[in-house]
Enzyme design. Structure first.
Site, PDB file in Angstrom:
ATOM      1  CG  ASP A  36      23.161  18.983  33.581  1.00 14.33           C
ATOM      2  OD1 ASP A  36      22.204  18.471  32.989  1.00 14.33           O
ATOM      3  OD2 ASP A  36      23.789  18.412  34.503  1.00 14.33           O
TER       4      ASP A  36
ATOM      5  CB  THR B  71      14.773  13.272  32.111  1.00 13.46           C
ATOM      6  OG1 THR B  71      15.908  13.355  31.244  1.00 13.46           O
ATOM      7  CG2 THR B  71      14.058  11.963  31.863  1.00 13.46           C
TER       8      THR B  71
ATOM      9  CG  ASP C  37      21.312  16.475  29.459  1.00 14.03           C
ATOM     10  OD1 ASP C  37      20.734  15.416  29.133  1.00 14.03           O
ATOM     11  OD2 ASP C  37      21.160  17.012  30.563  1.00 14.03           O
TER      12      ASP C  37
ATOM     13  CD  GLU D 180      21.918  13.180  32.161  1.00 13.71           C
ATOM     14  OE1 GLU D 180      21.493  13.063  33.320  1.00 13.71           O
ATOM     15  OE2 GLU D 180      21.360  13.883  31.303  1.00 13.71           O
TER      16      GLU D 180
ATOM     17  CB  ILE E 179      15.985  14.532  27.452  1.00 12.76           C
ATOM     18  CG1 ILE E 179      15.674  13.798  26.150  1.00 12.76           C
ATOM     19  CG2 ILE E 179      14.745  15.318  27.924  1.00 12.76           C
ATOM     20  CD1 ILE E 179      14.490  12.816  26.272  1.00 12.76           C
ATOM     21  CG  ASP E 180      19.150  19.971  31.056  1.00 12.37           C
ATOM     22  OD1 ASP E 180      19.246  19.240  32.055  1.00 12.37           O
ATOM     23  OD2 ASP E 180      19.327  21.194  31.092  1.00 12.37           O
TER      24      ASP E 180
END
Length: 305
Positions: free
Chosen positions: A243, A95, A90, A71, A92-93
């Site tokens: 994601d 955030t 990702d 990402e 940190i999916d």
């Protein structure tokens, strides 16, 4: 690509996920640099970027011939998901949840794709120490207290779905996950808000009267909840391949299906940005998809790459 050891890839991704989790938990979201991309709801932090650098370095070092899509290094109009073996990540999916200190809705999402289809998925919520994993053809699993040692508090691996794949009813019996997304204007947003209302409205008012809507704030965790059978469906427009890739593998290995978030497409592309995840069930998947598409009607969401 039959010579690729998917078990080894899986084990590597689990190790990387635990290291990423330690980095995330060591960060103080109240004392880190934050910025935004598209708007104030599209947040990025220095922790997102640091975790992606670590993940990218670890995976490129071990698998130098594999491609990497992340990402934080994505370039609109240039970065593509190809048929080559590709890690889709990702860091940190969720955030926004991380920044607000909300522990139930952020994770590391590490997917591996072959021929543009999910082959390995690892999703890890470090705040809750819960791990979801899958390898194509080998089932999917959930594990609590996953980072602890066996015999010292580590939970058992539970095969998904947790509900055994009970039959699906119609929408009036469904718990549905949705997200508002960061794009809050235009036709896509209008379609979402209309569908949200129609899903929840009373049948006497032309609605579907679903049990309720849920928003975990993370596409990966929403899909894992569907895979586990804790949520019946998840409708999404606007998120990206990073994601959904890991969660998609976990969903399919739990007997679930992924179709398009727009009506009519039963086999969406990995990077289509339009998704409808449906839990594994003995019966009723096709029927509830068609009922949901009927709620959307003739409208079509359209998201650019």
């Amino acid at each position: 690509m039959s010579d690729i050891n998917l078990q080894e890839v899986h084990d590597t991704l689990v190790e990387v996920a635990f290291e990423a989790g330690r980095m995330i938990l060591a960060a103080n979201p109240n004392n880190i640099d934050k910025g935004s991309k598209m708007n104030s709801a599209d947040i990025v932090t220095e922790t997102d970027q640091a975790v992606e650098r670590m993940v990218s370095t670890a995976l490129r070092t071990k698998y130098p011939s594999f491609l990497f899509v992340g990402e934080e290094t994505y370039v609109a109009g240039e970065t593509k998901v190809t048929s080559a073996p590709t890690f889709i990540v990702d860091p940190i999916d969720g955030t926004t949840n991380f920044v607000h200190g909300y522990p139930h809705g952020f994770c590391i999402s590490l997917g591996f794709a072959l021929d543009r289809r999910p082959a390995v998925g690892v999703v890890y919520n470090p705040a809750l120490d819960t791990l979801w994993t899958a390898i194509k053809g080998q089932g999917s699993y959930c594990q609590r207290n996953a980072s602890l040692e066996a015999g010292k508090g580590q939970g058992p691996k539970q095969r998904l779905p947790l509900n055994g794949g009970q039959p699906l009813g119609d929408l009036s019996t469904a718990l549905v996950a949705v997200e508002w997304g960061s794009q809050r204007d235009g036709n896509n947003f209008d379609i979402k808000t209309r569908v949200f209302r129609q899903l929840t409205a009373a049948k006497e008012d032309g609605g579907s009267m679903v049990h309720s809507l849920r928003s975990l704030g993370s596409a990966a965790l929403n899909i894992c909840a569907v895979a586990a059978g804790q949520v019946d469906m998840y409708w999404e427009g606007g998120c990206y391949a990073w994601d959904v890739t890991a969660g998609w593998c976990i969903l399919e290995e739990a007997g679930g299906i992924m179709v398009s978030g727009n009506p009519g497409d039963w086999t969406p592309e990995l990077d289509s940005r339009l998704y409808l995840a449906v839990r594994g069930a003995e019966s009723g998947q096709k029927e509830i998809v068609e009922e949901f598409w009927g709620v959307i009607g003739e409208d079509k969401m359209d998201y650019k790459h």
